[in-house]
Design an enzyme around this catalytic site. Structure first.
Site, PDB file in Angstrom:
ATOM      1  CG  ASP A 130      25.414 -29.523  -5.653  1.00 25.00           C
ATOM      2  OD1 ASP A 130      25.632 -30.284  -4.696  1.00 25.00           O
ATOM      3  OD2 ASP A 130      24.534 -28.631  -5.630  1.00 25.00           O
ATOM      4  CE1 TYR A 147      30.197 -33.832   9.430  1.00 26.08           C
ATOM      5  CE2 TYR A 147      30.245 -34.364  11.768  1.00 26.08           C
ATOM      6  CZ  TYR A 147      30.854 -34.348  10.529  1.00 26.08           C
ATOM      7  OH  TYR A 147      32.124 -34.858  10.397  1.00 26.08           O
ATOM      8  CE  LYS A 150      30.255 -36.993   8.065  1.00 22.62           C
ATOM      9  NZ  LYS A 150      30.854 -37.378   6.767  1.00 22.62           N
TER      10      LYS A 150
END
Length: 251
Positions: free
Chosen positions: A59, A163, A167
């Protein structure tokens, strides 16, 4: 120590499927001794199928475990030449419905793990060698504020706030790292895919008919960009973000 032929000893995170698998498969074909890192239980099967030298189920949001896995690969193979950070998660909640859990998951997976994977690859391995390649997979979402339709009521569908923020951070992290590590013979670059036919994109609408190249991209096309950035012809390329997006950002 003389640099080894690239891609050399390689770690690819998020490589059990999709874009990460395509990258790993391409780097194996280019002669790399590739180890796959992924939380998915089938990562070992993927490694066998594509001819990788190994796989570690980990993980990556557990930074200690992630760094231990990278150090273990380097120690087993006498160094580390290439790291590709591809692991990611993508929440699609609307801003109104955005949860702290989704925000933290996407930041931890897409940005925090990337930073500390790069740290483990550089110190001490790539710095000691005087050579290395770091490639971080971002997204055009980090350039345009999320890809996908925006509904009138703000419902989900577009790549989410966590997200997209992660990014964007990945792109600037890579620029920052590039400035730090260049004097040690190490490059750090980013690849920013657009809409790609991968498991993460399944079921999402991207409006690709409006792109200059009006189709979904393929994982192998992202892998080709990575292959250039980790190959012997990219010594003078660092701190850049290479778009593989059908012209979404630049056109």
């Amino acid at each position: 120590m003389s640099p080894r032929p690239l891609p050399g000893v390689t770690v690819v995170t998020g490589a059990a499927q999709g874009i990460g698998e395509a990258i790993a498969r391409r780097l194996v074909a280019d002669g790399g001794r590739v180890t796959l890192l992924d939380v998915a239980p089938h990562v070992e099967e993927t490694a066998r199928r594509i001819g990788a030298v190994g796989a570690v189920r980990v993980d990556i949001t557990d930074v200690d475990a992630l760094q231990a896995a990278i150090h273990g690969v380097a120690e087993a193979h006498g160094g580390l030449d290439t790291l590709v950070n591809c692991a990611g998660t993508c929440g699609r909640e609307s801003f109104e419905e955005l949860s702290l859990a989704t925000w933290r998951r996407d930041l931890d997976t897409n940005l925090t793990a990337m930073a500390f994977a790069c740290q483990a690859a550089v110190f001490p391995h790539m710095k000691t060698q005087g050579s290395g390649r770091l490639v971080n997979i971002a997204s055009v979402s980090g350039k345009v504020g999320g890809v996908g339709p925006v509904s009138a009521d703000g419902a989900g569908g577009r790549s989410g706030a966590g997200y997209t923020s992660a990014k964007a951070g990945a792109i600037n992290l890579s620029r920052w790292v590039a400035r730090q590590v260049g004097a040690w013979g190490i490059t750090c670059n980013t690849v920013a895919p657009g809409p790609i036919a991968s498991p993460m994109a399944a079921g999402a609408e991207y409006g690709v008919e409006d792109l200059p190249v009006p189709r979904l991209g393929q994982p192998d096309e992202v892998a080709a960009a990575v292959a250039y950035l980790v190959g012997p012809g990219s010594d003078y390329t660092t701190g850049t973000c290479l778009h593989v997006d059908g012209g979404m950002v630049r056109a």
